[in-house]
Scaffold this motif. Structure first.
Motif, PDB file in Angstrom:
ATOM      1  N   GLY A 144      18.115  13.587  -1.318  1.00 54.87           N
ATOM      2  CA  GLY A 144      19.485  14.021  -1.928  1.00 54.87           C
ATOM      3  C   GLY A 144      18.358  14.887  -3.135  1.00 54.87           C
ATOM      4  N   ASP A 145      18.581  16.375  -2.892  1.00 57.89           N
ATOM      5  CA  ASP A 145      17.882  16.631  -4.303  1.00 57.89           C
ATOM      6  C   ASP A 145      19.384  17.491  -5.684  1.00 57.89           C
ATOM      7  N   ARG A 146      19.387  16.431  -6.011  1.00 57.24           N
ATOM      8  CA  ARG A 146      20.621  16.327  -7.287  1.00 57.24           C
ATOM      9  C   ARG A 146      20.894  17.833  -7.449  1.00 57.24           C
ATOM     10  N   SER A 147      19.461  18.993  -7.498  1.00 59.57           N
ATOM     11  CA  SER A 147      20.023  20.247  -7.796  1.00 59.57           C
ATOM     12  C   SER A 147      20.337  20.915  -7.154  1.00 59.57           C
ATOM     13  N   GLU A 197       1.085  -1.490   0.087  1.00 57.78           N
ATOM     14  CA  GLU A 197      -0.144   0.059  -0.231  1.00 57.78           C
ATOM     15  C   GLU A 197       1.249   0.713  -0.327  1.00 57.78           C
ATOM     16  N   VAL A 198       0.661   1.903  -1.051  1.00 53.08           N
ATOM     17  CA  VAL A 198       1.500   3.412  -1.139  1.00 53.08           C
ATOM     18  C   VAL A 198       0.395   5.074  -0.365  1.00 53.08           C
ATOM     19  N   GLU A 199       1.466   5.379  -0.012  1.00 52.55           N
ATOM     20  CA  GLU A 199       1.377   6.927   0.589  1.00 52.55           C
ATOM     21  C   GLU A 199       2.168   7.666  -0.337  1.00 52.55           C
ATOM     22  N   LYS A 200       1.475   9.276  -0.299  1.00 56.81           N
ATOM     23  CA  LYS A 200       2.314   9.758  -0.382  1.00 56.81           C
ATOM     24  C   LYS A 200       2.941  10.414   0.968  1.00 56.81           C
ATOM     25  N   PHE A 201       4.424  10.407   1.344  1.00 56.82           N
ATOM     26  CA  PHE A 201       4.917  10.981   2.220  1.00 56.82           C
ATOM     27  C   PHE A 201       5.703  12.182   2.360  1.00 56.82           C
ATOM     28  N   ALA A 202       6.090  12.685   1.552  1.00 53.16           N
ATOM     29  CA  ALA A 202       7.227  14.515   1.385  1.00 53.16           C
ATOM     30  C   ALA A 202       6.571  14.937  -0.380  1.00 53.16           C
ATOM     31  N   GLU A 203       6.672  15.712  -0.602  1.00 52.31           N
ATOM     32  CA  GLU A 203       6.805  16.590  -1.505  1.00 52.31           C
ATOM     33  C   GLU A 203       7.558  17.665  -1.818  1.00 52.31           C
ATOM     34  N   ASN A 204       7.853  18.204  -3.516  1.00 49.52           N
ATOM     35  CA  ASN A 204       8.060  18.958  -3.557  1.00 49.52           C
ATOM     36  C   ASN A 204       9.965  19.668  -2.854  1.00 49.52           C
ATOM     37  N   LEU A 205      10.271  17.823  -3.796  1.00 52.38           N
ATOM     38  CA  LEU A 205      11.244  18.008  -2.601  1.00 52.38           C
ATOM     39  C   LEU A 205      12.493  17.960  -4.202  1.00 52.38           C
ATOM     40  N   PHE A 247      22.381  11.932  -6.706  1.00 52.43           N
ATOM     41  CA  PHE A 247      22.645  12.313  -5.304  1.00 52.43           C
ATOM     42  C   PHE A 247      22.513  10.872  -5.202  1.00 52.43           C
ATOM     43  N   HIS A 248      23.765  10.235  -4.442  1.00 56.88           N
ATOM     44  CA  HIS A 248      23.287   9.097  -3.764  1.00 56.88           C
ATOM     45  C   HIS A 248      24.254   8.978  -2.247  1.00 56.88           C
ATOM     46  N   LEU A 249      22.957   8.132  -1.033  1.00 53.95           N
ATOM     47  CA  LEU A 249      23.444   8.867   0.062  1.00 53.95           C
ATOM     48  C   LEU A 249      22.988   7.531   1.191  1.00 53.95           C
ATOM     49  N   ALA A 250      24.340   8.002   2.001  1.00 54.19           N
ATOM     50  CA  ALA A 250      24.478   6.836   3.258  1.00 54.19           C
ATOM     51  C   ALA A 250      24.957   7.579   4.260  1.00 54.19           C
ATOM     52  N   LEU A 270      17.943   8.242  -0.512  1.00 51.83           N
ATOM     53  CA  LEU A 270      17.478   8.245   0.846  1.00 51.83           C
ATOM     54  C   LEU A 270      18.538   7.862   1.294  1.00 51.83           C
ATOM     55  N   ALA A 271      18.484   8.125   2.713  1.00 50.77           N
ATOM     56  CA  ALA A 271      19.106   7.604   3.269  1.00 50.77           C
ATOM     57  C   ALA A 271      18.323   8.208   5.118  1.00 50.77           C
ATOM     58  N   PHE A 272      17.843   7.386   6.301  1.00 48.85           N
ATOM     59  CA  PHE A 272      18.132   7.846   7.975  1.00 48.85           C
ATOM     60  C   PHE A 272      18.629   7.562   8.746  1.00 48.85           C
ATOM     61  N   THR A 273      18.772   9.371   9.540  1.00 47.16           N
ATOM     62  CA  THR A 273      19.085   9.098  10.888  1.00 47.16           C
ATOM     63  C   THR A 273      18.745   8.106  11.416  1.00 47.16           C
ATOM     64  N   ARG A 274      19.709   8.185  12.533  1.00 43.94           N
ATOM     65  CA  ARG A 274      19.765   7.864  14.466  1.00 43.94           C
ATOM     66  C   ARG A 274      17.830   7.903  14.059  1.00 43.94           C
ATOM     67  N   ASP A 275      17.718   8.911  14.605  1.00 44.82           N
ATOM     68  CA  ASP A 275      16.666   9.349  15.168  1.00 44.82           C
ATOM     69  C   ASP A 275      15.421   9.642  14.496  1.00 44.82           C
TER      70      ASP A 275
END
Length: 332
Positions: free
Chosen positions: A196-199, A171-179, A224-227, A185-190
């Protein structure tokens, strides 16, 4: 005159995806004008790219059998070294960033398509046996993948500038936009999501989908590649058209620094279970996965052809590497 003993002294790397190259070092290789020794991997002949009495470079064929394979050079006796060859896990995907594993060891891959293209499947879920099932449909240009602390899959769309949240049931839901051109994508500890917006922007998105800029990074022509490192530092690859590129570090407070110079075209990033960073570097068709030490030095962990992404199975530490259309499983 005493002849040096013919022997293999080392192979770099000791793991390879089909199409990659192996550098075999030793002494006494039977190289003469117009003649190079025959080399076999798993009993099958492989192409010798170049050779001298001390170094032989070979290319692993695209149809090489996966698993542990013996390497032998004509004229050498004694023990035979082994090389790990990646096994094809999935084909028919379209990756523009690294795949992502869930907690159960199931790999998730995109069928991204060209910008603005509508593909029949957006995200596949792939079992350890290679069985592939559609998980997400109808998401335009699925780009980067990351699993959140809630166990849900998060998927960016570089075309729509959004991030969607996907339940294990699809099941899909929009989480964030205008990015912007949402790539990486990468998650912080909190539990915040970094996008990343490659612009030229790294966004920090809270658990409610609200976001604000965290840092500015020089724009990329590709991605952009993130970790996120164990100490919560963000590592960013932002390939350009330059002949030499850099990895960036971004502190939790948004301070940006140039970390490691001299990459050809750094792409997918992933930390293994021991907190060691692995980076795909690809330029002009040649590609490797580097293992990065704490002091920033690098060694080649895997070589391949056209590699762009890397991920680690949390259940057993196995590495997955991918080209834009094929994923290999490499049991290091």
């Amino acid at each position: 005159m005493t002849m040096s003993r013919a022997e293999i002294q080392g192979i770099e790397p000791t793991a390879v995806a089909p199409g990659g190259r192996l550098v075999v070092r030793g002494t006494g290789f039977a190289v003469r004008p117009g003649q190079v020794p025959q080399v076999t991997l798993g009993g099958e002949s492989v192409r010798v790219v170049r050779a001298s009495s001390r170094v032989v470079v070979v290319e692993v064929p695209a149809d090489a059998a996966g698993g542990q394979q013996a390497l032998a050079i004509e004229g050498l006796e004694g023990s035979t070294p082994y090389v790990i060859v990646g096994k094809v896990l999935a084909t028919g995907v379209h990756q523009v960033d690294s795949p992502a594993y869930d907690r159960e060891g199931r790999l998730h891959a995109t069928l991204s398509g060209q910008r603005g293209q509508e593909t029949p499947v957006s995200v596949f879920r792939i079992g350890p046996d290679g069985a592939r099932e559609p998980l997400v449909t109808g998401l335009g240009n699925a780009t980067s993948l990351a699993f959140g602390p809630d166990g849900h899959l998060y998927v960016s769309s570089r075309f729509e500038g959004t991030v969607s949240r996907v339940t294990p049931d699809g099941e899909v839901e929009k989480f964030a936009e205008n990015l912007g051109v949402a790539f990486g994508l990468a998650f912080t500890r909190d539990g915040d999501l970094l996008v990343g917006d490659r612009s030229g922007t790294i966004h920090r998105v809270d658990r409610h989908g609200r976001h604000k800029p965290l840092a500015a990074i020089p724009p990329s022509v590709a991605a952009f590649h993130l970790a996120v490192a164990p100490d919560d530092t963000l590592i960013v690859a932002a390939p350009t058209l330059n002949s030499s590129d850099v990895l960036y570090k971004v502190s939790p407070e948004g301070e940006v620094s140039r970390w490691i110079e001299g990459f050809g075209r750094p792409q997918g990033l992933a930390f293994d279970a021991h907190g060691v960073l692995h980076v795909v570097d690809a330029l002009a068709g040649d590609s490797v996965v580097y293992r990065i030490a704490s002091d920033g030095s690098r060694t080649v962990a895997v070589s391949g052809a056209g590699l762009l992404g890397v991920a680690f199975d949390p259940t057993d530490g196995t590495m997955a590497v991918c080209t834009n259309d094929t994923i290999y499983r490499v049991a290091l």
